[in-house]
Motif scaffolding. Structure first.
Motif, PDB file in Angstrom:
ATOM      1  N   ILE A  17      48.370  58.186  94.578  1.00  0.00           N
ATOM      2  CA  ILE A  17      47.699  59.379  94.066  1.00  0.00           C
ATOM      3  C   ILE A  17      46.412  59.622  94.840  1.00  0.00           C
ATOM      4  O   ILE A  17      46.132  60.729  95.284  1.00  0.00           O
ATOM      5  CB  ILE A  17      47.368  59.228  92.564  1.00  0.00           C
ATOM      6  N   ALA A  18      45.657  58.546  94.979  1.00  0.00           N
ATOM      7  CA  ALA A  18      44.371  58.651  95.680  1.00  0.00           C
ATOM      8  C   ALA A  18      44.580  59.109  97.119  1.00  0.00           C
ATOM      9  O   ALA A  18      43.880  60.000  97.603  1.00  0.00           O
ATOM     10  CB  ALA A  18      43.652  57.312  95.636  1.00  0.00           C
ATOM     11  N   ARG A  26      39.613  53.070  94.741  1.00  0.00           N
ATOM     12  CA  ARG A  26      38.333  52.828  94.067  1.00  0.00           C
ATOM     13  C   ARG A  26      37.696  54.120  93.589  1.00  0.00           C
ATOM     14  O   ARG A  26      37.123  54.198  92.505  1.00  0.00           O
ATOM     15  CB  ARG A  26      37.374  52.095  95.008  1.00  0.00           C
ATOM     16  N   THR A  27      37.764  55.133  94.399  1.00  0.00           N
ATOM     17  CA  THR A  27      37.165  56.419  94.043  1.00  0.00           C
ATOM     18  C   THR A  27      37.911  57.054  92.874  1.00  0.00           C
ATOM     19  O   THR A  27      37.319  57.680  92.000  1.00  0.00           O
ATOM     20  CB  THR A  27      37.178  57.362  95.252  1.00  0.00           C
ATOM     21  N   PHE A  28      39.237  56.889  92.883  1.00  0.00           N
ATOM     22  CA  PHE A  28      40.021  57.373  91.746  1.00  0.00           C
ATOM     23  C   PHE A  28      39.462  56.808  90.447  1.00  0.00           C
ATOM     24  O   PHE A  28      39.215  57.543  89.489  1.00  0.00           O
ATOM     25  CB  PHE A  28      41.486  56.954  91.910  1.00  0.00           C
ATOM     26  N   PHE A  29      39.223  55.501  90.450  1.00  0.00           N
ATOM     27  CA  PHE A  29      38.747  54.854  89.222  1.00  0.00           C
ATOM     28  C   PHE A  29      37.281  55.163  88.942  1.00  0.00           C
ATOM     29  O   PHE A  29      36.774  54.816  87.873  1.00  0.00           O
ATOM     30  CB  PHE A  29      38.988  53.351  89.275  1.00  0.00           C
ATOM     31  N   ASN A  30      36.593  55.766  89.900  1.00  0.00           N
ATOM     32  CA  ASN A  30      35.258  56.263  89.588  1.00  0.00           C
ATOM     33  C   ASN A  30      35.347  57.567  88.793  1.00  0.00           C
ATOM     34  O   ASN A  30      34.448  57.889  88.022  1.00  0.00           O
ATOM     35  CB  ASN A  30      34.460  56.498  90.873  1.00  0.00           C
TER      36      ASN A  30
END
Lengths: 179, 179
Positions: A17-18, A26-30
């Motif tokens: 997805i990211a 990591r940015t997705f989970f941000n």
DNA sequence: CAAGGCGATTGCACTTGGTGTCATCACGTG
DNA sequence: CACGTGATGACACCAAGTGCAATCGCCTTG
């Protein structure tokens, strides 16, 4: 949504997805606390919108009516996403994980409505059941609305669901028969 | 339950649960599909019990009454777990993950009740709303029952919740005012 | 008693979701 | 130009689950 549509929710990884979005895992989970949350981004806005409409509703409306009206008004803003709404509903229905998440979003919505009703002077116990009933009616009507092409009159569907619920709940009290 | 009570649900690892039970992580997952499921082991039995009672209920009962009666009868078997039930409820309330799981179990219960009602000749749409209402009433009553020391008369609490729900839902229809 | 048969348990390697930490980047401001 | 700040990213790490194959315990049957 493209990825999910192609291969199903479970078969798509967060990294994918990211990547598709040109970002990192990591940015997705941000941005999202969860993989699931990606499909419920608008939920908080909707909840706030309902609460706002409810706070502004006519004082002399019955609690259930006020709640249903607020849900309908907030729901009208969803009409523009007609196609997306349908695909999203199908996707959610296809995955247990997503159904779970959807249920807790609805429960959270009900809590928020109940709080707004309490602010209108409704006693807490009754407010909670009223809110739950309103959300059940909304869910029922929303399902009917997405199943057809999102063409029907939403307020109409709401009233119909409410009528069904009333018929379901109204019955003569019975004898205890057990402890 | 001891582990969860000491350190909270999230802080306990599956490996620890398994170890405490004298088993392996792998074996745990042979018995439970999930970490969460460990707290919902009895859910299927309860659901089956409700369905059974509902199938055997008097034919001339109103659907909502039949459903509530079945839930109450099945619920009485839970009375023996009084203390455990309370601890479990608190634990579930403490964790979002567990609340989610609980909601989907209740939804599943509602579906099962709806199916049983359909078998009694109730039209599907109404059966679903009736079942949802019954489960909402049950949840409400069950919460009240565990909060007090599980001493109260459960059927009584059910009737009271039902009365509340009826009051919540009954109101004069209103003017459309929107699309 | 020996030989199988079979379900439950286990070990192990592996994927994925999710988090903590710290570096870096982009960008608007004084 | 130096600076602060928020968003992004790299990296290492933990815990939840899963697939697969080996093994164990126990029960049956000849």
């Amino acid at each position: 949504m493209d990825l999910f549509a192609e291969r199903g929710y479970a078969e798509v990884t967060v990294a994918e997805i990211a990547e598709r979005a040109g970002l990192t895992k990591r940015t997705f989970f941000n941005h999202f606390t969860d993989k699931r949350e990606v499909l419920f981004a608008g939920a908080k806005d909707f909840e706030d919108s309902v609460a706002k409409h409810l706070a502004e509703a006519d004082d002399d409306l019955e609690p259930i009516e006020a709640a249903l009206l607020a849900l309908t008004e907030a729901g009208l803003a969803l009409a523009q996403y007609g196609d997306y709404a349908r695909a999203r509903q199908e996707l959610i229905a296809s995955s247990t994980e997503l159904r779970e998440r959807n249920l807790i979003k609805m429960a959270s919505l009900a809590v928020s409505i109940a709080e707004a009703l309490v602010r209108r002077g409704v006693p807490p116990g009754r407010a909670s059941l009223t809110a739950q009933a309103a959300v059940a009616v909304f869910t029922d009507a929303y399902a009917a609305w997405t199943e057809r092409g999102a063409t029907a009159d939403f307020w109409n569907l709401m009233q119909q669901s409410l009528a069904d619920l009333r018929r379901a709940v109204d019955a003569a009290p019975s004898r205890p028969s057990g402890a």
